[in-house]
Design an enzyme around this catalytic site. Sequence first.
Site, PDB file in Angstrom:
ATOM      1  N   GLU A  16     -49.865-102.407 -21.523  1.00 24.61           N
ATOM      2  CA  GLU A  16     -50.389-102.527 -20.159  1.00 24.61           C
ATOM      3  C   GLU A  16     -51.910-102.610 -20.213  1.00 24.61           C
ATOM      4  O   GLU A  16     -52.554-101.809 -20.892  1.00 24.61           O
ATOM      5  CB  GLU A  16     -49.998-101.327 -19.279  1.00 24.61           C
ATOM      6  CG  GLU A  16     -48.546-101.272 -18.871  1.00 24.61           C
ATOM      7  CD  GLU A  16     -48.254-100.134 -17.889  1.00 24.61           C
ATOM      8  OE1 GLU A  16     -49.208 -99.698 -17.186  1.00 24.61           O
ATOM      9  OE2 GLU A  16     -47.100 -99.689 -17.831  1.00 24.61           O
ATOM     10  N   TYR A  69     -56.745 -98.938 -19.399  1.00 19.16           N
ATOM     11  CA  TYR A  69     -57.360 -99.530 -18.206  1.00 19.16           C
ATOM     12  C   TYR A  69     -58.873 -99.308 -18.189  1.00 19.16           C
ATOM     13  O   TYR A  69     -59.443 -98.989 -17.162  1.00 19.16           O
ATOM     14  CB  TYR A  69     -56.712 -98.946 -16.947  1.00 19.16           C
ATOM     15  CG  TYR A  69     -55.277 -99.389 -16.761  1.00 19.16           C
ATOM     16  CD1 TYR A  69     -54.964-100.564 -16.086  1.00 19.16           C
ATOM     17  CD2 TYR A  69     -54.227 -98.646 -17.297  1.00 19.16           C
ATOM     18  CE1 TYR A  69     -53.650-100.978 -15.917  1.00 19.16           C
ATOM     19  CE2 TYR A  69     -52.908 -99.045 -17.138  1.00 19.16           C
ATOM     20  CZ  TYR A  69     -52.632-100.217 -16.445  1.00 19.16           C
ATOM     21  OH  TYR A  69     -51.320-100.625 -16.287  1.00 19.16           O
ATOM     22  N   ASP A  74     -45.402 -95.231 -10.461  1.00 19.73           N
ATOM     23  CA  ASP A  74     -46.145 -96.022  -9.480  1.00 19.73           C
ATOM     24  C   ASP A  74     -45.384 -97.283  -9.075  1.00 19.73           C
ATOM     25  O   ASP A  74     -45.862 -98.405  -9.204  1.00 19.73           O
ATOM     26  CB  ASP A  74     -47.527 -96.376 -10.048  1.00 19.73           C
ATOM     27  CG  ASP A  74     -48.415 -97.055  -9.008  1.00 19.73           C
ATOM     28  OD1 ASP A  74     -48.241 -96.777  -7.803  1.00 19.73           O
ATOM     29  OD2 ASP A  74     -49.269 -97.866  -9.404  1.00 19.73           O
ATOM     30  N   GLU A 100     -45.419 -93.915 -20.693  1.00 17.62           N
ATOM     31  CA  GLU A 100     -46.511 -92.998 -20.362  1.00 17.62           C
ATOM     32  C   GLU A 100     -46.078 -91.539 -20.234  1.00 17.62           C
ATOM     33  O   GLU A 100     -46.460 -90.845 -19.281  1.00 17.62           O
ATOM     34  CB  GLU A 100     -47.232 -93.453 -19.092  1.00 17.62           C
ATOM     35  CG  GLU A 100     -47.932 -94.795 -19.261  1.00 17.62           C
ATOM     36  CD  GLU A 100     -48.851 -95.144 -18.094  1.00 17.62           C
ATOM     37  OE1 GLU A 100     -48.760 -94.485 -17.031  1.00 17.62           O
ATOM     38  OE2 GLU A 100     -49.660 -96.068 -18.236  1.00 17.62           O
TER      39      GLU A 100
END
Length: 610
Positions: A501, A465, A160, A410
Amino acid sequence: MLKPRSTATRELVNLDGLWRFATSAATGEQPWTGPLPDRLEAAVPASYNDLFTDSAIRDHVGWVWYQRLVRVPRGWVDERIVLRLDAATHQGKVYVNDVLVAEHSGGYTPFEADITEHVSVGGEFRLTVGVDNELTNVTVPPGTITVTEDGRRQQRYLHDFYNYGGLARSVWLYSVPPVHVDDIVITTGTDGAAGIVEYSVETTQPAPVRVRVLDASGAEAATSEGASGTLRIDDVVLWQPGVAHLYDLVVEIRDGDQIVDTYTEPFGVRTVEVRGTEFLINGEPFYFTGFGKHEDSPVRGKGHDNAYLVHDFQLMEWTGANSFRTSHYPYAEEVLEFADRHGIVVIDETAAVGINLAVAGGLTGRPAQPTYSPDTINDTTRTAHAQAIRELIGRDKNHPSVVMWCVANEPSTHEPGAREYFEPLVELTRHLDPTRPVSYANVMFSTCQNDRIADLFDVVCLNRYYGWYLATGDLATAEAQLETELRGWAEKYGKPILMTEYGADAMPGLHSVWDSPWTEEYQQAYLEMNHRVFDRIEAFVGEHVWNFADFQTSNGIHRVGGNKKGVFTRDRQPKAAAHALRARWRGFDGRKRDWVTEAASTPLMVRETP
């Protein structure tokens, strides 16, 4: 690989500036055989994508060409002449006049070529560099190429951030003596109040070697003879987070009283260790505060810029950050040198991002095709990944700021084939550098119940997240879910846990009195919710917010002008969250706070939603 430096026996010419530029669509089949079309010029260092208004150049997939004339200094008689590129994203070919002198795959590490036999001292040569931005299933990072009905080639990838290409870092011409220092390895430890420095020197030919350690004042602190050995620095001043102290290792090749070659490598004396659930620097528990970052700025793309370097570190200091991760690729060497000098701790990461076809399945985490297979991520990919690890450690091994290697971001570690893919890479990393912990950044699909590789690593690094991609806008539910998962990891593995993150997008200037995603208030409340949970987990050793600043991404309906998870805008203006982080982190000396331990026994507090 040693960084080129100007010394008493070496000279250095910087080749940055404006180069002729053309895409493969505007050149013949062999553009290195003559001058490029002179209509376009590109800045070096800079990504080329945002320099021009022509969308065909910005979206170009394939080779582009840079060219300039270079004159060899007339004083370089009887010297070896070396051409070095700090990076070419993602593949590079280098031609001196009509001769191919170097090729390299991997967009963020340096490569070089001895061009002595192809140039003349005092003479001029045509330097042409081809750079290919293509990503496939066997590159690191991976990607795919598709072709539209009208014949346009398009790049697809699962990371991303925008796939910037070109010469984003410096190009150098330098001289070395025929017999010279080729590499230096430094490892450090302590013995009471003394520093112990083990060194190993590689030379191009067997030759007598002398080494000296100089302190910050230039005084000699230790000496030794031989290409390898151990030095003792009495009353050593340690390199510490926030209080950087560097020594110089001066390496000399001698012929009697004559110095044949000399090279100086700065280093710091410090130790790194994982013990139980603690991350120790110099034997003291260290708590990471800081960011995942990107090399990203307007116009330059990923082009290295010293002004942004200084300003970004100033902003990190302003927030109270003590560390960052080089997400998701090795950063320019100037960044690590700056971190060395200013006591900023670094987690150094390879470019292995996007090894996860589960991302293509959305939040289900179920890939349309397996991540690990002969047709997707395979043995050839792993070979490229291994080379990326070798080049990362080979370049950055002597930086005291680097305290941990991160081999991937990831990856899909809950799928069959993950362990077979990663176990040899972890073994390689430990073989190349047994002194630093090894980690990877775990994706949210891979939980403590289904992850297949976490036991191979020293620190559990998580990207989570809750409250953004999951339980969006419901911070009470997100808080409970996050704490449940973190306690699961702590109980199963008994290792330090670092949140590499966590973040929420915020459009600057968008406000609300409710928990409304994309507002500055929600971004701040989201971070505060995470911090409450972190403070209740005894094994927690740090927090890296995603992201330091907004950054460019590929086009997508969920991205408005790029990723907006930065606590600073892309032009480095603070959002409300930056002030909240400053309030939390300022005055913190890097040790785990007493209030963190106290908070571990505090009952779960649910934030009321207006």
